[in-house]
Design a protein around this motif. Structure first.
Motif, PDB file in Angstrom:
ATOM      1  N   THR A   1      41.690 -30.088 113.625  1.00 11.45           N
ATOM      2  CA  THR A   1      40.485 -30.448 114.376  1.00 11.45           C
ATOM      3  C   THR A   1      39.929 -31.758 113.847  1.00 11.45           C
ATOM      4  O   THR A   1      39.959 -32.017 112.629  1.00 11.45           O
ATOM      5  CB  THR A   1      39.437 -29.336 114.247  1.00 11.45           C
ATOM      6  OG1 THR A   1      39.198 -29.064 112.873  1.00 11.45           O
ATOM      7  CG2 THR A   1      39.878 -28.066 114.951  1.00 11.45           C
ATOM      8  N   PRO A   2      39.356 -32.587 114.729  1.00  7.66           N
ATOM      9  CA  PRO A   2      38.798 -33.863 114.268  1.00  7.66           C
ATOM     10  C   PRO A   2      37.629 -33.633 113.300  1.00  7.66           C
ATOM     11  O   PRO A   2      36.805 -32.741 113.509  1.00  7.66           O
ATOM     12  CB  PRO A   2      38.300 -34.536 115.548  1.00  7.66           C
ATOM     13  CG  PRO A   2      38.977 -33.810 116.661  1.00  7.66           C
ATOM     14  CD  PRO A   2      39.280 -32.452 116.161  1.00  7.66           C
ATOM     15  N   SER A   3      37.590 -34.437 112.245  1.00  6.84           N
ATOM     16  CA  SER A   3      36.591 -34.225 111.195  1.00  6.84           C
ATOM     17  C   SER A   3      35.264 -34.936 111.482  1.00  6.84           C
ATOM     18  O   SER A   3      34.223 -34.512 111.024  1.00  6.84           O
ATOM     19  CB  SER A   3      37.144 -34.711 109.848  1.00  6.84           C
ATOM     20  OG  SER A   3      37.517 -36.066 109.947  1.00  6.84           O
ATOM     21  N   ASP A   4      35.229 -36.036 112.317  1.00  6.28           N
ATOM     22  CA  ASP A   4      33.991 -36.778 112.516  1.00  6.28           C
ATOM     23  C   ASP A   4      33.161 -36.216 113.671  1.00  6.28           C
ATOM     24  O   ASP A   4      32.125 -36.767 114.014  1.00  6.28           O
ATOM     25  CB  ASP A   4      34.282 -38.292 112.709  1.00  6.28           C
ATOM     26  CG  ASP A   4      35.308 -38.577 113.756  1.00  6.28           C
ATOM     27  OD1 ASP A   4      35.178 -39.593 114.426  1.00  6.28           O
ATOM     28  OD2 ASP A   4      36.281 -37.781 113.888  1.00  6.28           O
TER      29      ASP A   4
END
Length: 143
Positions: free
Chosen positions: A138-141
């Motif tokens: 999953t994207p962290s930002d």
């Protein structure tokens, strides 16, 4: 005098070195099994045999396992046939097969180490794979 039993081109044993005793068999034979001694117990004095080289004796002793007595005699029992001569031949074949296998010198294995280049290639492959797996996450930002 009987012909020598050929093991390899250079090794053969004298039939006089083999001692055979006939015992009652527990194998096939019906009512006849209790009357006739058709099983063969073959004894070969490996330790004192003049025909076999020392190195081959050591390998044969290892291969014989439980069939080798403490005094260095190989004992082979054959009782798969109802016929005494067939059991004799079977026991002799088992002994010859054991000695033929003992005549083969095992290949000496030289331990090798991976080269520095192969280690680097393996680590580069691992890092590329870990990068691919990291991108699947999953994207962290939080977009």
């Amino acid at each position: 005098m009987a012909d020598p039993i050929v093991i390899t081109r250079s090794v053969s044993i004298d039939p006089g070195e083999i001692e055979e005793t006939f015992v009652r068999s527990a194998g096939p034979g019906g009512q006849n099994v209790n009357k006739v001694s058709s099983a063969v117990q073959l004894r070969f004095d490996l330790k004192n045999s003049p025909s076999i080289p020392e190195a081959m004796k050591r390998r044969a002793a290892t291969l014989a396992g439980k069939r080798l007595t403490k005094s260095g005699v190989i004992v082979i029992t054959a009782n798969s046939h109802r016929d005494q001569p067939m059991n004799r031949a079977d026991a002799q074949e088992k002994l010859v097969a054991l000695l033929v296998e003992a005549s083969h010198v095992p290949k000496y294995r030289v331990a090798t180490r991976p080269t520095l280049a192969s280690k680097r290639r393996r680590l580069e492959g691992k890092s590329i794979r870990s990068g691919i797996k990291r991108l699947r996450g999953t994207p962290s930002d939080g977009h």
